[in-house]
Design a protein around this motif. Structure first.
Motif, PDB file in Angstrom:
ATOM      1  N   THR A  49     -10.970  -0.664  -6.118  1.00  0.00           N
ATOM      2  CA  THR A  49     -11.669  -1.686  -6.908  1.00  0.00           C
ATOM      3  C   THR A  49     -10.696  -2.715  -7.490  1.00  0.00           C
ATOM      4  N   ASP A  50      -9.419  -2.353  -7.566  1.00  0.00           N
ATOM      5  CA  ASP A  50      -8.436  -3.338  -8.034  1.00  0.00           C
ATOM      6  C   ASP A  50      -8.032  -4.304  -6.921  1.00  0.00           C
ATOM      7  N   ASN A  51      -8.542  -4.067  -5.718  1.00  0.00           N
ATOM      8  CA  ASN A  51      -8.264  -4.986  -4.614  1.00  0.00           C
ATOM      9  C   ASN A  51      -9.525  -5.726  -4.174  1.00  0.00           C
ATOM     10  N   MET A  52     -10.503  -5.807  -5.090  1.00  0.00           N
ATOM     11  CA  MET A  52     -11.768  -6.505  -4.788  1.00  0.00           C
ATOM     12  C   MET A  52     -11.858  -7.744  -5.680  1.00  0.00           C
ATOM     13  N   ILE A  76      -8.431 -10.062  -0.567  1.00  0.00           N
ATOM     14  CA  ILE A  76      -7.269 -10.105  -1.457  1.00  0.00           C
ATOM     15  C   ILE A  76      -6.401  -8.867  -1.238  1.00  0.00           C
ATOM     16  N   ASP A  77      -5.107  -9.007  -1.441  1.00  0.00           N
ATOM     17  CA  ASP A  77      -4.125  -7.920  -1.331  1.00  0.00           C
ATOM     18  C   ASP A  77      -4.020  -7.367   0.083  1.00  0.00           C
ATOM     19  N   TYR A  78      -3.302  -8.109   0.882  1.00  0.00           N
ATOM     20  CA  TYR A  78      -3.069  -7.670   2.259  1.00  0.00           C
ATOM     21  C   TYR A  78      -1.940  -6.658   2.284  1.00  0.00           C
ATOM     22  N   ARG A 121      14.477  -0.306  -1.503  1.00  0.00           N
ATOM     23  CA  ARG A 121      14.358   1.038  -0.953  1.00  0.00           C
ATOM     24  C   ARG A 121      12.896   1.393  -0.688  1.00  0.00           C
ATOM     25  N   ARG A 122      12.578   1.692   0.530  1.00  0.00           N
ATOM     26  CA  ARG A 122      11.279   2.301   0.854  1.00  0.00           C
ATOM     27  C   ARG A 122      11.613   3.612   1.579  1.00  0.00           C
ATOM     28  N   GLU A 123      10.995   3.905   2.762  1.00  0.00           N
ATOM     29  CA  GLU A 123      11.425   5.107   3.493  1.00  0.00           C
ATOM     30  C   GLU A 123      12.875   4.923   3.945  1.00  0.00           C
ATOM     31  N   LEU A 158      -3.684  -0.297 -14.252  1.00  0.00           N
ATOM     32  CA  LEU A 158      -2.791  -0.737 -13.172  1.00  0.00           C
ATOM     33  C   LEU A 158      -2.202  -2.084 -13.610  1.00  0.00           C
ATOM     34  N   GLY A 159      -2.575  -3.140 -12.960  1.00  0.00           N
ATOM     35  CA  GLY A 159      -2.095  -4.467 -13.352  1.00  0.00           C
ATOM     36  C   GLY A 159      -1.169  -5.055 -12.311  1.00  0.00           C
ATOM     37  N   ASP A 160      -0.761  -6.297 -12.531  1.00  0.00           N
ATOM     38  CA  ASP A 160       0.165  -6.966 -11.614  1.00  0.00           C
ATOM     39  C   ASP A 160       1.527  -6.297 -11.741  1.00  0.00           C
ATOM     40  N   GLY A 197      -7.997  -1.657   4.629  1.00  0.00           N
ATOM     41  CA  GLY A 197      -7.020  -0.578   4.467  1.00  0.00           C
ATOM     42  C   GLY A 197      -6.945   0.028   3.079  1.00  0.00           C
ATOM     43  N   VAL A 198      -7.072  -0.798   2.038  1.00  0.00           N
ATOM     44  CA  VAL A 198      -7.019  -0.257   0.662  1.00  0.00           C
ATOM     45  C   VAL A 198      -8.088  -0.943  -0.182  1.00  0.00           C
ATOM     46  N   MET A 199      -9.349  -0.591   0.107  1.00  0.00           N
ATOM     47  CA  MET A 199     -10.450  -1.248  -0.613  1.00  0.00           C
ATOM     48  C   MET A 199     -10.689  -0.606  -1.972  1.00  0.00           C
ATOM     49  N   ASP A 225       9.213  -0.845  -8.105  1.00  0.00           N
ATOM     50  CA  ASP A 225      10.391  -1.692  -8.319  1.00  0.00           C
ATOM     51  C   ASP A 225      10.027  -3.171  -8.444  1.00  0.00           C
ATOM     52  N   GLY A 226       8.746  -3.476  -8.347  1.00  0.00           N
ATOM     53  CA  GLY A 226       8.324  -4.874  -8.492  1.00  0.00           C
ATOM     54  C   GLY A 226       8.595  -5.739  -7.272  1.00  0.00           C
ATOM     55  N   ARG A 227       9.049  -5.117  -6.216  1.00  0.00           N
ATOM     56  CA  ARG A 227       9.409  -5.885  -5.020  1.00  0.00           C
ATOM     57  C   ARG A 227       8.431  -5.660  -3.872  1.00  0.00           C
ATOM     58  N   ALA A 228       8.479  -6.547  -2.916  1.00  0.00           N
ATOM     59  CA  ALA A 228       7.757  -6.371  -1.660  1.00  0.00           C
ATOM     60  C   ALA A 228       8.786  -6.579  -0.552  1.00  0.00           C
ATOM     61  N   TYR A 237       3.524  -3.622 -15.926  1.00  0.00           N
ATOM     62  CA  TYR A 237       2.495  -2.852 -15.198  1.00  0.00           C
ATOM     63  C   TYR A 237       3.045  -2.246 -13.902  1.00  0.00           C
ATOM     64  N   SER A 238       4.373  -2.188 -13.799  1.00  0.00           N
ATOM     65  CA  SER A 238       4.972  -1.725 -12.530  1.00  0.00           C
ATOM     66  C   SER A 238       4.916  -0.212 -12.368  1.00  0.00           C
ATOM     67  N   ARG A 239       4.646   0.506 -13.442  1.00  0.00           N
ATOM     68  CA  ARG A 239       4.685   1.970 -13.407  1.00  0.00           C
ATOM     69  C   ARG A 239       5.996   2.421 -12.762  1.00  0.00           C
ATOM     70  N   MET A 240       5.955   3.194 -11.681  1.00  0.00           N
ATOM     71  CA  MET A 240       7.215   3.672 -11.079  1.00  0.00           C
ATOM     72  C   MET A 240       7.773   2.685 -10.052  1.00  0.00           C
ATOM     73  N   VAL A 284      -3.177  -7.753 -16.682  1.00  0.00           N
ATOM     74  CA  VAL A 284      -3.482  -6.330 -16.743  1.00  0.00           C
ATOM     75  C   VAL A 284      -4.874  -6.078 -16.142  1.00  0.00           C
ATOM     76  N   TYR A 285      -4.991  -5.021 -15.369  1.00  0.00           N
ATOM     77  CA  TYR A 285      -6.299  -4.569 -14.874  1.00  0.00           C
ATOM     78  C   TYR A 285      -6.224  -3.073 -14.636  1.00  0.00           C
ATOM     79  N   SER A 286      -7.350  -2.477 -14.329  1.00  0.00           N
ATOM     80  CA  SER A 286      -7.399  -1.046 -14.031  1.00  0.00           C
ATOM     81  C   SER A 286      -8.105  -0.883 -12.689  1.00  0.00           C
TER      82      SER A 286
HETATM   83  P1  AMP Z   1      -1.789  -2.054  -4.019  1.00  0.00           P
HETATM   84  O1  AMP Z   1      -2.276  -0.782  -3.418  1.00  0.00           O
HETATM   85  O2  AMP Z   1      -0.671  -2.718  -3.245  1.00  0.00           O
HETATM   86  O3  AMP Z   1      -2.892  -3.007  -4.285  1.00  0.00           O
HETATM   87  O4  AMP Z   1      -1.108  -1.691  -5.414  1.00  0.00           O
HETATM   88  C1  AMP Z   1      -1.739  -0.949  -6.434  1.00  0.00           C
HETATM   89  C2  AMP Z   1      -1.023  -1.126  -7.740  1.00  0.00           C
HETATM   90  O5  AMP Z   1       0.342  -0.745  -7.637  1.00  0.00           O
HETATM   91  C3  AMP Z   1      -1.019  -2.560  -8.248  1.00  0.00           C
HETATM   92  O6  AMP Z   1      -1.134  -2.507  -9.627  1.00  0.00           O
HETATM   93  C4  AMP Z   1       0.338  -3.058  -7.827  1.00  0.00           C
HETATM   94  O7  AMP Z   1       0.794  -4.115  -8.623  1.00  0.00           O
HETATM   95  C5  AMP Z   1       1.187  -1.823  -7.972  1.00  0.00           C
HETATM   96  N1  AMP Z   1       2.344  -1.828  -7.066  1.00  0.00           N
HETATM   97  C6  AMP Z   1       2.335  -1.663  -5.733  1.00  0.00           C
HETATM   98  N2  AMP Z   1       3.581  -1.724  -5.252  1.00  0.00           N
HETATM   99  C7  AMP Z   1       4.402  -1.940  -6.303  1.00  0.00           C
HETATM  100  C8  AMP Z   1       5.824  -2.088  -6.448  1.00  0.00           C
HETATM  101  N3  AMP Z   1       6.645  -2.047  -5.414  1.00  0.00           N
HETATM  102  N4  AMP Z   1       6.283  -2.292  -7.699  1.00  0.00           N
HETATM  103  C9  AMP Z   1       5.475  -2.333  -8.753  1.00  0.00           C
HETATM  104  N5  AMP Z   1       4.146  -2.200  -8.677  1.00  0.00           N
HETATM  105  C10 AMP Z   1       3.617  -1.994  -7.471  1.00  0.00           C
END
Ligand code: AMP
Ligand code: MG
Length: 530
Positions: free
Chosen positions: A281-284, A291-293, A194-196, A120-122, A277-279, A155-158, A150-153, A107-109
C-alpha cells in the motif's frame, strides 16, 4: 534567447515562464513550500534535510521530453554546465542551494505483503521541490540521495541496475500512455553500495504531480491524527480533485476517485502484461500513477500467474492477482479514510453508516475494472463494435497463450497481421503457438467475430497497432543497457530510451528490440534488492 516556434508561442503568453537555460535558472525554477504544495503541509508530514553527497557524479540517462515539460533546456545537462547539472540532481550542495529550503523526506506507513508494517517513509527519496510550467505543477524528487529519518536499516542508496530500470520504465510507461511517475535523469557515481555484492550508486530524478501514497493516509489514521489526515485529504482534493467539494461527502468522493483511477490503471497494466512486483500500500499512488519501480516486469512468455519479483515466494503479486490486490489495497485506504467520512452525520450510528457507504463505494472497483478490461481487450483484438461474448473470446486467447507460453507482446502485435478472410497469412502469429490446432480453433472464432466488424483489414491493423505495443522494456533489454552502463558506456541507455519513446511505431532500425528474448533472459531474476 534563440528563436523557436515554442519560444514564440510562449512569448505570446507572458504568463508562461521562458525555458531555464542555465543551472542557476533550473535551480531557481524548483520552488519549495509554495502555497498548496505538499511541502506547505508542514513538519508533521516531512523532515527537511540535505542529501548525502556522492563523489564525481556523471550523467547516465536524460529524458529530454521530461526536461522540456519542466521548462528546462535539456542541453544544460550535456553542455558546459554538465558537472553542475549532475551535481545538482544527485543533491550535492551548490552555492545556489538556499539554506532555508532544504529538500525533504515524507513520512508514510503501509501494508507490505499483506501485513501491517507500521511507519515507513521516504527512506531514500528526497523531494527537491516543485516546478510550475505550462500550467502544470510537478514535484521533483531524488531517489537514492542518502539516508533519511525513515531509512530504518537501509543505506538510503539505490544501485545502478535498479536506477536504470526505474529511469527507463518510467519513461516507457509514459510513452505507452499509462499513468506513471516520470524520470528526468539517472546519474551515477562510483560510490560503492553493498547489496548481495558490492555495486555502485545511482540516483534517479523522479517527477510527478504528487508522490502521495495510500500509505500516507494509513500513517495518520494509524496514529489517530485525524486533523493531519484531514489536512492531507484536503491537499489531494484541492490539488487534483476539486470537484469532490461539490459532492455530498468530499472524502467519500476522494475515495471514489482513487477507486476509479486505480481500476483504470490495473486494466492498463493487464493490457500490456505489466507486473509491478511490490504492490504494497506504500507503493500505491493516490492519483492512480504507477509508482516505485523495483522488481517490475513485462511478461515475455505468457503465464497468467507470472511472478516478476523473485522475493515474492507466494506469488501475492502475480499477474493474475494484481487487480484483486489493488482492491485489497483500496480497502486499506478506505479504512484509513473512515474518520473523515460522514462528518455532517449525527454521532449516533455514524460509524456503521459510513462503513456501509465506504463498502458500497468499494464495489465501484469491480464495476469499473471489469468493463475497462473488456474495453482494453476489445481494442487489442481490433474490435470496434461491442458484442456479447467479446470477453470470452479474449479469455480464449489468453488460455491458449498461457498453455503455449507464447510471447505476450509479439502475440498481440502480430495479431494485427491476420486477414479477415485469408487464413493462409496467419504465420506471423500462428508460428508463436506450439499447439497449432488450438490456435486454428481460436482463430476460427476470431474470424467469425471479425465478420461483424465494419473496418477492413488495413484499418483494423492500424488501430490495433496503436494499442498493441511493438516495444516494451523487456528484462533482457534493460539488462543489456545495465551491463554496458556498468562499463561506463551509456549509449545503450540512450538508444533504448529512444526506442521506447515510440512503442507503437514500426522502427525498422530497431527490429532486434522487438524480438523474442534470448535464452539467457530466462535466467534473469529481479528481486526486492535494489
Ligand atoms: P520499496 O519496497 O522499495 O518500496 O521500499 C519500502 C520502504 O523501504 C520504503 O520506505 C523505502 O524508502 C525503504 N527503503 C528501501 N530501500 C531502502 C534503502 N536502500 N535505504 C533506505 N530505505 C530504503
Ligand atoms: Mg516504495
Amino acid at each position: 534567447m534563440s528563436f523557436s516556434p515554442s519560444n514564440a508561442a510562449r512569448a505570446a503568453r507572458d504568463d508562461t515562464p521562458a525555458e531555464a537555460r542555465s543551472m542557476s535558472e533550473i535551480a531557481s525554477a524548483i520552488e519549495i513550500g509554495e502555497p498548496g504544495s505538499f511541502a506547505a503541509l508542514g513538519t508533521a508530514f516531512l523532515t527537511r534535510l540535505p542529501a548525502a553527497p556522492v563523489p564525481d557524479p556523471y550523467l547516465i540517462g536524460l529524458s529530454r521530453e521530461m526536461a522540456e515539460s519542466l521548462g528546462f533546456d535539456p542541453d544544460v545537462a550535456v553542455g558546459q554546465e554538465k558537472n553542475e547539472f549532475a551535481g545538482y540532481f544527485v543533491g550535492n550542495p551548490t552555492r545556489d542551494w538556499p539554506s532555508d529550503a532544504l529538500p525533504y523526506a515524507a513520512v508514510y506507513s503501509g501494508h507490505q505483503f499483506g501485513v501491517w508494517a507500521g511507519q515507513l517513509g521516504d527512506g531514500r527519496a528526497l523531494t527537491l521541490g516543485e516546478v510550475e510550467h505550462d500550467g502544470a505543477r510537478l514535484e521533483v524528487q531524488l531517489k537514492g540521495a542518502g539516508r533519511t529519518p525513515y531509512s530504518r536499516m537501509g543505506d538510503g542508496r539505490a544501485v545502478l541496475r535498479s536506477s536504470i530500470r526505474e529511469f527507463l520504465c518510467s519513461e516507457a510507461m509514459h510513452h505507452l500512455g499509462i499513468p506513471t511517475t516520470r524520470a528526468l535523469t539517472v546519474i551515477g557515481s562510483d560510490l560503492p553500495v553493498r547489496r548481495e555484492t558490492i555495486e555502485t550508486a545511482a540516483i534517479v530524478t523522479r517527477v510527478a504531480p504528487s508522490f502521495v501514497r495510500f500509505g500516507h493516509f494509513e500513517h495518520f489514521y494509524s496514529n489517530d491524527r485525524v486533523d493531519d489526515l484531514k489536512k492531507l485529504a484536503d491537499h489531494v482534493i484541492d490539488r487534483f480533485y476539486p470537484h469532490c467539494r461539490d459532492a455530498e461527502d468530499p472524502y467519500l468522493a476522494l475515495l471514489d476517485e482513487a477507486v476509479r483511477s486505480t481500476a483504470d490503471l490495473m486494466a492498463q497494466w493487464q493490457g500490456v502484461g505489466f507486473c509491478h512486483g511490490v504492490m504494497n500500500t506504500d507503493n500505491m499512488s493516490i492519483i492512480g500513477l504507477t509508482i516505485d519501480y523495483g522488481p517490475f516486469g513485462f511478461i515475455d512468455a505468457f503465464n497468467a500467474h507470472h511472478i516478476c519479483n523473485h522475493s515474492d515466494t507466494q506469488g501475492r503479486y502475480s499477474y493474475s492477482r494484481q487487480p484483486q490486490v489493488a482492491y485489497w489495497n483500496l480497502f486499506c485506504l478506505a479504512q484509513a479514510l473512515v474518520p473523515l467520512f460522514g462528518q455532517e452525520l449525527p454521532e449516533e450510528g455514524r460509524g456503521e453508516r459510513v462503513v456501509q457507504e465506504a463498502q458500497k463505494l468499494l464495489e465501484h472497483y469491480r464495476e469499473r475494472f471489469a468493463p475497462a478490461l473488456v474495453a482494453k481487450m476489445r481494442a487489442k483484438l481490433g474490435l470496434e463494435v461491442e458484442r456479447e461474448g467479446d470477453d470470452k473470446l479474449a479469455n480464449g486467447l489468453f488460455e491458449i497463450m498461457h498453455a503455449n507460453r507464447t510471447d505476450f507482446t509479439l502475440t498481440f502485435r502480430n495479431l494485427s497481421k491476420l486477414s479477415k478472410s485469408d487464413a493462409s497469412q496467419d504465420a506471423p502469429v500462428r508460428d508463436l503457438f506450439l499447439d497449432r490446432a488450438a490456435f486454428d480453433a481460436w482463430t476460427a472464432q476470431y474470424r467469425e467475430r471479425l465478420t461483424h466488424e465494419p473496418r477492413d483489414d488495413a484499418a483494423r491493423a492500424a488501430a490495433m497497432n496503436r494499442v498493441n505495443p511493438k516495444y516494451v522494456l523487456r528484462n533482457h533489454l534493460a539488462e543489456n543497457a545495465i551491463r554496458r552502463a556498468s562499463e561506463k558506456d551509456f549509449a545503450e541507455v540512450a538508444r533504448l530510451l529512444d526506442v521506447l519513446r515510440r512503442p507503437y511505431d514500426e522502427q525498422p532500425a530497431y527490429e532486434a528490440y522487438a524480438g523474442l528474448p534470448p535464452d539467457w533472459a530466462s535466467a534473469l531474476e529481479v528481486s526486492c534488492s535494489s
